[in-house]
Write a protein that holds these residues in place. Structure first.
Motif, PDB file in Angstrom:
ATOM      1  N   GLY A 135      97.360   8.657   5.462  1.00 26.90           N
ATOM      2  CA  GLY A 135      97.904   7.466   4.825  1.00 26.90           C
ATOM      3  C   GLY A 135      99.391   7.562   4.556  1.00 26.90           C
ATOM      4  N   VAL A 136      99.832   8.725   4.055  1.00 26.61           N
ATOM      5  CA  VAL A 136     101.248   8.890   3.713  1.00 26.61           C
ATOM      6  C   VAL A 136     102.113   8.911   4.977  1.00 26.61           C
ATOM      7  CG1 VAL A 136     102.929  10.473   2.700  1.00 26.61           C
ATOM      8  CG2 VAL A 136     100.751  10.063   1.537  1.00 26.61           C
ATOM      9  N   LEU A 137     101.686   9.682   5.990  1.00 21.39           N
ATOM     10  CA  LEU A 137     102.471   9.746   7.223  1.00 21.39           C
ATOM     11  C   LEU A 137     102.518   8.390   7.925  1.00 21.39           C
ATOM     12  CD1 LEU A 137     101.425  13.187   8.772  1.00 21.39           C
ATOM     13  CD2 LEU A 137     103.597  12.586   7.700  1.00 21.39           C
ATOM     14  N   ALA A 138     101.369   7.698   7.921  1.00 21.68           N
ATOM     15  CA  ALA A 138     101.336   6.392   8.581  1.00 21.68           C
ATOM     16  C   ALA A 138     102.269   5.402   7.897  1.00 21.68           C
ATOM     17  CB  ALA A 138      99.905   5.855   8.595  1.00 21.68           C
ATOM     18  N   GLN A 139     102.358   5.490   6.566  1.00 21.15           N
ATOM     19  CA  GLN A 139     103.199   4.559   5.831  1.00 21.15           C
ATOM     20  C   GLN A 139     104.683   4.821   6.093  1.00 21.15           C
ATOM     21  OE1 GLN A 139     102.133   4.279   1.723  1.00 21.15           O
ATOM     22  NE2 GLN A 139     103.594   2.670   1.268  1.00 21.15           N
ATOM     23  N   HIS A 140     105.042   6.091   6.326  1.00 17.42           N
ATOM     24  CA  HIS A 140     106.455   6.436   6.466  1.00 17.42           C
ATOM     25  C   HIS A 140     106.903   6.637   7.923  1.00 17.42           C
ATOM     26  CE1 HIS A 140     105.751   7.448   2.189  1.00 17.42           C
ATOM     27  NE2 HIS A 140     107.029   7.128   2.040  1.00 17.42           N
ATOM     28  N   PHE A 141     105.996   7.128   8.776  1.00 24.41           N
ATOM     29  CA  PHE A 141     106.406   7.458  10.141  1.00 24.41           C
ATOM     30  C   PHE A 141     105.547   6.788  11.218  1.00 24.41           C
ATOM     31  CE2 PHE A 141     107.274  11.138   7.386  1.00 24.41           C
ATOM     32  CZ  PHE A 141     108.658  11.184   7.495  1.00 24.41           C
ATOM     33  N   GLY A 142     104.535   6.035  10.816  1.00 22.17           N
ATOM     34  CA  GLY A 142     103.631   5.447  11.793  1.00 22.17           C
ATOM     35  C   GLY A 142     102.371   6.284  11.943  1.00 22.17           C
ATOM     36  N   TRP A 143     101.251   5.635  12.278  1.00 21.25           N
ATOM     37  CA  TRP A 143      99.972   6.350  12.283  1.00 21.25           C
ATOM     38  C   TRP A 143      99.860   7.396  13.390  1.00 21.25           C
ATOM     39  CZ3 TRP A 143      96.936   6.004  16.638  1.00 21.25           C
ATOM     40  CH2 TRP A 143      97.160   4.939  17.505  1.00 21.25           C
ATOM     41  N   ARG A 144     100.629   7.294  14.446  1.00 23.45           N
ATOM     42  CA  ARG A 144     100.543   8.250  15.544  1.00 23.45           C
ATOM     43  C   ARG A 144     101.041   9.636  15.129  1.00 23.45           C
ATOM     44  NH1 ARG A 144      99.621   5.172  20.193  1.00 23.45           N
ATOM     45  NH2 ARG A 144     100.042   2.954  19.859  1.00 23.45           N
ATOM     46  N   ALA A 145     101.998   9.671  14.200  1.00 24.87           N
ATOM     47  CA  ALA A 145     102.546  10.952  13.764  1.00 24.87           C
ATOM     48  C   ALA A 145     101.480  11.834  13.131  1.00 24.87           C
ATOM     49  CB  ALA A 145     103.689  10.711  12.776  1.00 24.87           C
ATOM     50  N   ALA A 146     100.500  11.239  12.453  1.00 24.58           N
ATOM     51  CA  ALA A 146      99.446  12.011  11.793  1.00 24.58           C
ATOM     52  C   ALA A 146      98.639  12.811  12.817  1.00 24.58           C
ATOM     53  CB  ALA A 146      98.524  11.074  11.011  1.00 24.58           C
ATOM     54  N   PHE A 147      98.322  12.225  13.950  1.00 20.92           N
ATOM     55  CA  PHE A 147      97.523  12.919  14.961  1.00 20.92           C
ATOM     56  C   PHE A 147      98.319  14.014  15.662  1.00 20.92           C
ATOM     57  CE2 PHE A 147      95.316   8.802  14.598  1.00 20.92           C
ATOM     58  CZ  PHE A 147      94.030   9.259  14.355  1.00 20.92           C
ATOM     59  N   VAL A 148      99.618  13.806  15.841  1.00 24.71           N
ATOM     60  CA  VAL A 148     100.451  14.837  16.460  1.00 24.71           C
ATOM     61  C   VAL A 148     100.474  16.086  15.587  1.00 24.71           C
ATOM     62  CG1 VAL A 148     102.784  15.435  17.196  1.00 24.71           C
ATOM     63  CG2 VAL A 148     101.873  13.164  17.696  1.00 24.71           C
ATOM     64  N   ILE A 149     100.685  15.902  14.289  1.00 19.02           N
ATOM     65  CA  ILE A 149     100.756  17.039  13.369  1.00 19.02           C
ATOM     66  C   ILE A 149      99.418  17.757  13.283  1.00 19.02           C
ATOM     67  CG2 ILE A 149     101.060  17.647  10.939  1.00 19.02           C
ATOM     68  CD1 ILE A 149     103.180  15.457  10.791  1.00 19.02           C
ATOM     69  N   ALA A 150      98.305  17.022  13.275  1.00 17.25           N
ATOM     70  CA  ALA A 150      96.983  17.631  13.134  1.00 17.25           C
ATOM     71  C   ALA A 150      96.606  18.483  14.333  1.00 17.25           C
ATOM     72  CB  ALA A 150      95.936  16.543  12.921  1.00 17.25           C
ATOM     73  N   ALA A 151      97.213  18.269  15.493  1.00 12.14           N
ATOM     74  CA  ALA A 151      96.851  19.038  16.688  1.00 12.14           C
ATOM     75  C   ALA A 151      97.372  20.469  16.640  1.00 12.14           C
ATOM     76  CB  ALA A 151      97.390  18.332  17.937  1.00 12.14           C
TER      77      ALA A 151
END
Length: 474
Positions: A177-193
């Motif tokens: 939620g936080v990453l999506a709000q500030h950087f877009g939802w795609r950034a969350a999946f990149v970091i999780a990999a």
């Protein structure tokens, strides 16, 4: 140093003025590192899974998805996992489990990265199918491995921690939620990999334990049997020579079942597992429990955002924090209470777990009806804590009533039923929400399957002791 090692082994006792080896821990003959690695793998799996509820409002806005369409994402993923779970059980009982786990974690990392590259709902849906297909392997693999790494007296604690770490991954909702709000939802999946690649390397270093040895030799340091699939000899033994090796168990009932020839045909093995009454009852209970819990977890951030006017990032943070704190408290309390009740009455762990599910369902109804977001958060925390008491107790009970050579398949069967609940919980809530225009009304209905799951868990006490006694003979 090597000479000292061999002197101690030949003498059978520590030599004078020499430092004696550290005595083995009967609760964890292999140490606690295998639990840490396997639990971390579960954390990585669920962390990526929990990203989705956190970023869901942003994905719905970008692609114009209805609640019903969004509810199809966990449905498709769970059905894909169900398709491969029987294969996971088959392979788990016959091949090197640590190697399979390494490959699966690596697949998670690749599929997670691919999620960030989706250009539309169709592509995103297919990637989620691939990811969920590999997730179907974790339950059988981890359940079977931990039962061979740790003796019966430690399993409730071990399964509790394994079951706890995926729920700790509720921080994925916050991160998403936080990453999506500030950087877009795609950034969350990149970091999780990225962490997935690290954990895959750790899984590759695990040693394959012999199957079933700790069921008979609890409190000793087990040795991998010569020729066992997926095991390696002690390199110091190769230097010392054959005469210095302690004899491995031979034939008969004392031999650890490690070879492929020890297994019955798959159909017969499946009939044995499905014919165990306790497994049948707990499978149905977990399906009902998973239906309710998946519906709650998937839609809670959306509920807080829509009905309480909270920003998406804060709504995801509240939901994630409630999940993490509630489950940590519930697993800790459930492990302690299950052990106490199990010492006093037959199937005490099942009584503790079932009672927690029923009480948690009551707290859920109260939470949803609260007009204040903070009152909702407190009652939802109590609800998840109560239901989390079932995590260590049900999993340990499942392992107790399964033969060592069938634990992979047994956990696979239970996972299939649980996956059906995970598949339809979010979808049903989404359909009802679209039909009624109220997310609150849709979530009230989740109390029914939770009550059913609790009652089925408690009823499994009627068959537990008999099935536990029969397990070594199967």
């Amino acid at each position: 140093m090597i000479k000292d090692y061999f002197d101690i082994r030949r003498a059978g006792s520590p030599a004078p003025n020499r430092r004696s080896p550290r005595p083995p821990d009967g609760r964890a003959p292999y140490g606690w590192k295998p639990l840490a690695v396997i639990a971390t793998a579960g954390f990585i799996d669920r962390f990526e899974h929990q990203l989705l509820p956190g970023v869901l409002p942003f994905i719905q806005d970008e692609w114009g998805l209805s609640d019903t369409t969004a509810g199809l994402l966990p449905l498709g993923g769970a059905l894909a996992a169900i398709t491969l779970t029987p294969l996971a059980g088959y392979l788990t009982d016959r091949y090197r489990r640590t190697r399979i786990l390494t490959v699966i974690v690596l697949c998670w990392a690749v599929a997670t990265l691919a999620s960030s590259l989706a250009t539309g709902f169709g592509m995103f849906f297919l990637i989620r199918l691939l990811l969920a297909s590999s997730e179907g392997f974790y339950g059988p693999l981890s359940g079977s491995l931990l039962a061979d790494f740790y003796p019966p007296q430690s399993r409730a604690k071990v399964y509790g921690w394994r079951g706890l770490t995926p729920y700790l991954a509720g921080v994925g909702v916050v991160v998403g939620g936080v990453l999506a709000q500030h950087f877009g939802w795609r950034a969350a999946f990149v970091i999780a990999a990225i962490p997935g690649l690290v954990v895959a390397a750790l899984c590759a270093r695990l040693t394959e334990p012999p199957r079933g040895l700790l069921d008979r030799t609890a409190g000793t340091v087990p040795r991998p049997l010569d020729g066992a699939p997926g095991t390696a000899p002690d390199p110091l033994d190769a230097i010392a020579g054959e005469d210095d090796r302690p004899p491995a168990p031979e034939g008969g009932s004392d031999a650890a079942p490690t070879g492929r020839r020890e297994h019955p045909r798959f159909r017969r093995q499946l009939r044995q597992v499905l014919g165990t009454p306790t497994i049948a009852l707990l499978s149905a209970a977990l399906a009902a429990l998973a239906f309710g819990l998946s519906g709650i977890s998937y839609w809670t951030p959306s509920l807080i955002h829509r009905d309480h006017g909270v920003a998406e990032g804060l709504a995801a943070s509240v939901s994630g924090a409630v999940t993490v704190v509630g489950v940590v408290a519930g697993v800790t309390a459930g492990t302690w209470l299950g052990r106490r009740w199990n010492d006093r009455r037959g199937g005490g762990r099942l009584l503790a777990g079932g009672t927690g599910i029923v009480v948690g369902g009551g707290f859920l109804v109260a939470a949803i009806s609260m007009p204040s977001v903070w009152a909702l958060a407190v009652l939802l925390l109590l609800s998840k804590a109560a239901m989390a008491m079932a995590i260590p107790n049900l999993t340990a009970s499942i392992a107790d009533v399964l033969a060592a050579t069938s634990r992979g398949l047994g956990f696979a069967v239970v996972h299939v039923f649980g996956a059906f609940g995970v598949a339809f919980g979010p979808l049903v809530v989404g359909v009802v929400s679209d039909a009624t225009g109220s997310m609150v009304s849709a979530m009230y209905g989740l109390a029914v399957p939770l009550l059913l799951g609790g009652l089925l868990t408690i009823s499994a006490r009627l068959t537990f002791e008999r099935d536990r006694g029969r397990a070594p003979a199967l």
